[in-house]
Design an enzyme around this catalytic site. Structure first.
Site, PDB file in Angstrom:
ATOM      1  N   GLU A  31      27.033  33.101  18.573  1.00  0.00           N
ATOM      2  CA  GLU A  31      28.072  33.923  19.068  1.00  0.00           C
ATOM      3  C   GLU A  31      27.597  34.623  20.344  1.00  0.00           C
ATOM      4  O   GLU A  31      26.309  35.277  20.574  1.00  0.00           O
ATOM      5  CB  GLU A  31      28.883  34.984  18.060  1.00  0.00           C
ATOM      6  CG  GLU A  31      29.531  34.152  17.029  1.00  0.00           C
ATOM      7  CD  GLU A  31      30.141  35.325  16.193  1.00  0.00           C
ATOM      8  OE1 GLU A  31      31.215  34.773  15.685  1.00  0.00           O
ATOM      9  OE2 GLU A  31      29.550  36.239  15.881  1.00  0.00           O
ATOM     10  N   CYS A  83      26.926  39.961  26.272  1.00  0.00           N
ATOM     11  CA  CYS A  83      25.998  40.264  25.424  1.00  0.00           C
ATOM     12  C   CYS A  83      25.493  38.860  24.576  1.00  0.00           C
ATOM     13  O   CYS A  83      26.441  37.874  24.036  1.00  0.00           O
ATOM     14  CB  CYS A  83      26.486  40.951  24.114  1.00  0.00           C
ATOM     15  SG  CYS A  83      25.314  41.405  22.994  1.00  0.00           S
ATOM     16  N   CYS A 126      18.143  36.593  12.341  1.00  0.00           N
ATOM     17  CA  CYS A 126      16.970  37.340  12.862  1.00  0.00           C
ATOM     18  C   CYS A 126      16.142  37.796  11.617  1.00  0.00           C
ATOM     19  O   CYS A 126      16.556  37.889  10.391  1.00  0.00           O
ATOM     20  CB  CYS A 126      17.823  38.481  13.419  1.00  0.00           C
ATOM     21  SG  CYS A 126      16.599  39.591  14.115  1.00  0.00           S
ATOM     22  N   CYS A 139      17.155  44.945  10.248  1.00  0.00           N
ATOM     23  CA  CYS A 139      17.673  46.311  10.273  1.00  0.00           C
ATOM     24  C   CYS A 139      18.519  46.406   8.903  1.00  0.00           C
ATOM     25  O   CYS A 139      19.501  45.604   9.113  1.00  0.00           O
ATOM     26  CB  CYS A 139      18.038  46.251  11.530  1.00  0.00           C
ATOM     27  SG  CYS A 139      16.883  46.092  12.787  1.00  0.00           S
ATOM     28  N   CYS A 192      22.440  46.200  10.203  1.00  0.00           N
ATOM     29  CA  CYS A 192      22.928  45.031  10.902  1.00  0.00           C
ATOM     30  C   CYS A 192      23.563  43.783  10.207  1.00  0.00           C
ATOM     31  O   CYS A 192      22.477  43.392   9.544  1.00  0.00           O
ATOM     32  CB  CYS A 192      21.798  44.875  11.837  1.00  0.00           C
ATOM     33  SG  CYS A 192      22.104  43.366  12.910  1.00  0.00           S
ATOM     34  N   CYS A 226      28.814  45.772  18.443  1.00  0.00           N
ATOM     35  CA  CYS A 226      27.365  46.114  18.180  1.00  0.00           C
ATOM     36  C   CYS A 226      27.072  45.411  16.815  1.00  0.00           C
ATOM     37  O   CYS A 226      27.560  46.401  15.993  1.00  0.00           O
ATOM     38  CB  CYS A 226      26.906  47.250  18.621  1.00  0.00           C
ATOM     39  SG  CYS A 226      25.920  46.983  20.011  1.00  0.00           S
TER      40      CYS A 226
HETATM   41  S1  SF4 Z   1      19.573  44.882  15.047  1.00  0.00           S
HETATM   42 FE1  SF4 Z   1      20.137  43.100  13.941  1.00  0.00          FE
HETATM   43  S2  SF4 Z   1      19.724  41.426  15.450  1.00  0.00           S
HETATM   44 FE2  SF4 Z   1      18.813  43.455  16.216  1.00  0.00          FE
HETATM   45  S3  SF4 Z   1      16.464  43.172  15.567  1.00  0.00           S
HETATM   46 FE3  SF4 Z   1      17.538  44.455  14.032  1.00  0.00          FE
HETATM   47  S4  SF4 Z   1      18.382  42.588  12.339  1.00  0.00           S
HETATM   48 FE4  SF4 Z   1      17.995  41.657  14.352  1.00  0.00          FE
END
Ligand code: SF4
Length: 338
Positions: free
Chosen positions: A89, A102, A109, A113, A116, A330
């Site tokens: 996306e 963005c 990923c 995190c 996220c 975000c």
């Molecule tokens: S915030 Fe989300 S997309 Fe960005 S590095 Fe951390 S896990 Fe990956």
């Protein structure tokens, strides 16, 4: 076969020279692709047939596909399907001062995190350079407008896809390419230290944003596993070295999580960590999702945090919110499409 939208100008020139063709063909082809937006070789009228035949043989001219669009106030979210069926996306924001996109840099990923949504899907693969360039070309065609700035802050850790992301920046920054000014291109990283060191030596300009999100190493390790590999204090030292070497200001991203990293002590710790550095802090109101237990810090708490940083002499802003109604904010990308 390489996709034509993934080749930098210099590499295209080398290709023509190696093929015994004229060097200026690179300028002609770039002009058709990025200035006139003619993507069909047969419609490039001043290119000789032999050159066209070679290009057809050596390059793929195909596009990824927009398969869904969602619209909210001042924001549009695009879902793309890649040639192998994977999906990513991008989010387009309309500001008073222009449009900003963005873009995603990976399918999934691996950074994990905890707050996220985008990282809930483990990395499937890196995006190819052309898959990032085409996010821009397709959206510009759809809105019939130029995109003014690009942030590589969508799904993925850009520095975990270093070479492709760098080629992407070269193509979009090239005045003969998409021609987005260096000051309008931002790479956001969760802190891959060796790659930040490498970036300091690159001969291209862009803004660097560090997703810090915690003012001390214990807390950062809790919410960002990457901190166990690349410790906060070493990260700060690396950023200081980066600033010294490049003379560029760095953005510090700090997501405000209720009762996690948002109290007065945290603000003071953050201020002392960043004191004297050429940085500005971007406080991000957290966007809650159904799958993650973290909550957004209250408006009051965010304001207090902001005031404390200000009083300590830290440059700070609170990020304007976009797109939470369509999960385009975000850290929310792909929360419904996985
Ligand atoms: S915030 Fe989300 S997309 Fe960005 S590095 Fe951390 S896990 Fe990956």
């Amino acid at each position: 076969m390489k996709n034509i939208f993934g080749i930098t100008f210099d590499d295209l020139e080398t290709y023509f020279i190696n093929n015994g063709d004229k060097k200026f063909r690179a300028t002609q082809i770039y002009e058709f692709l990025y200035k006139k937006r003619v993507f069909d070789l047969d419609k490039m009228n001043n290119i000789p047939n032999t050159t066209k035949d070679n290009l057809k043989y050596d390059f793929d001219f195909s596009f990824i596909k927009i398969i869904k669009k969602q619209v909210d106030t001042d924001v549009k979210k695009y879902l793309f399907e890649l040639a192998d069926g994977n999906r990513i996306e991008s989010v387009l924001m309309f500001h008073d001062y222009g449009t900003s996109l963005c873009v995603s840099s990976q399918v999934g990923c691996n950074m994990g995190c905890k707050f996220c949504e985008s990282g809930r899907l483990k990395k499937v693969r890196d995006l190819e350079t052309y898959e990032m360039v085409e996010q821009i070309l397709l959206i510009e065609a759809e809105i019939k407008k130029r995109i003014d700035s690009v942030v590589i802050m969508g799904i993925g850790e850009p520095l975990d896809n270093y070479d492709n992301v760098l080629d992407f920046i070269k193509i979009i920054n090239d005045p003969k390419g998409i021609a987005i000014g260096a000051r309008h291109i931002t790479i956001s990283t969760c802190g891959l230290i060796p790659k930040i060191e490498a970036l300091a030596n690159e001969d291209i300009q862009f803004n660097l944003a560090i997703s810090l999100h915690a003012p001390n190493t214990q807390l950062r390790s809790k919410i960002m596993p990457i901190n166990k590999a690349f410790d906060l204090n070493l990260l700060i030292k690396t950023v200081k070295d980066y600033i010294k070497k490049t003379n560029r200001r760095v953005t510090i991203e700090y997501v405000m999580l209720d009762k996690v990293n948002d109290n007065e002590t945290n603000a003071m710790e953050l201020a002392s960590l960043l004191k004297g550095m050429n940085v500005y802090v971007n406080l991000i109101p957290y966007n809650e999702t159904n799958h993650i237990e973290y909550k957004r810090a209250s408006k009051d708490t965010i304001m207090k945090f902001y005031d404390t940083l200000k009083k300590q002499g830290i440059n700070v802003t609170i990020r304007k919110e976009f797109g939470s109604n369509i999960d385009a904010a975000c850290g929310q990308l792909r929360s419904k499409e996985v």
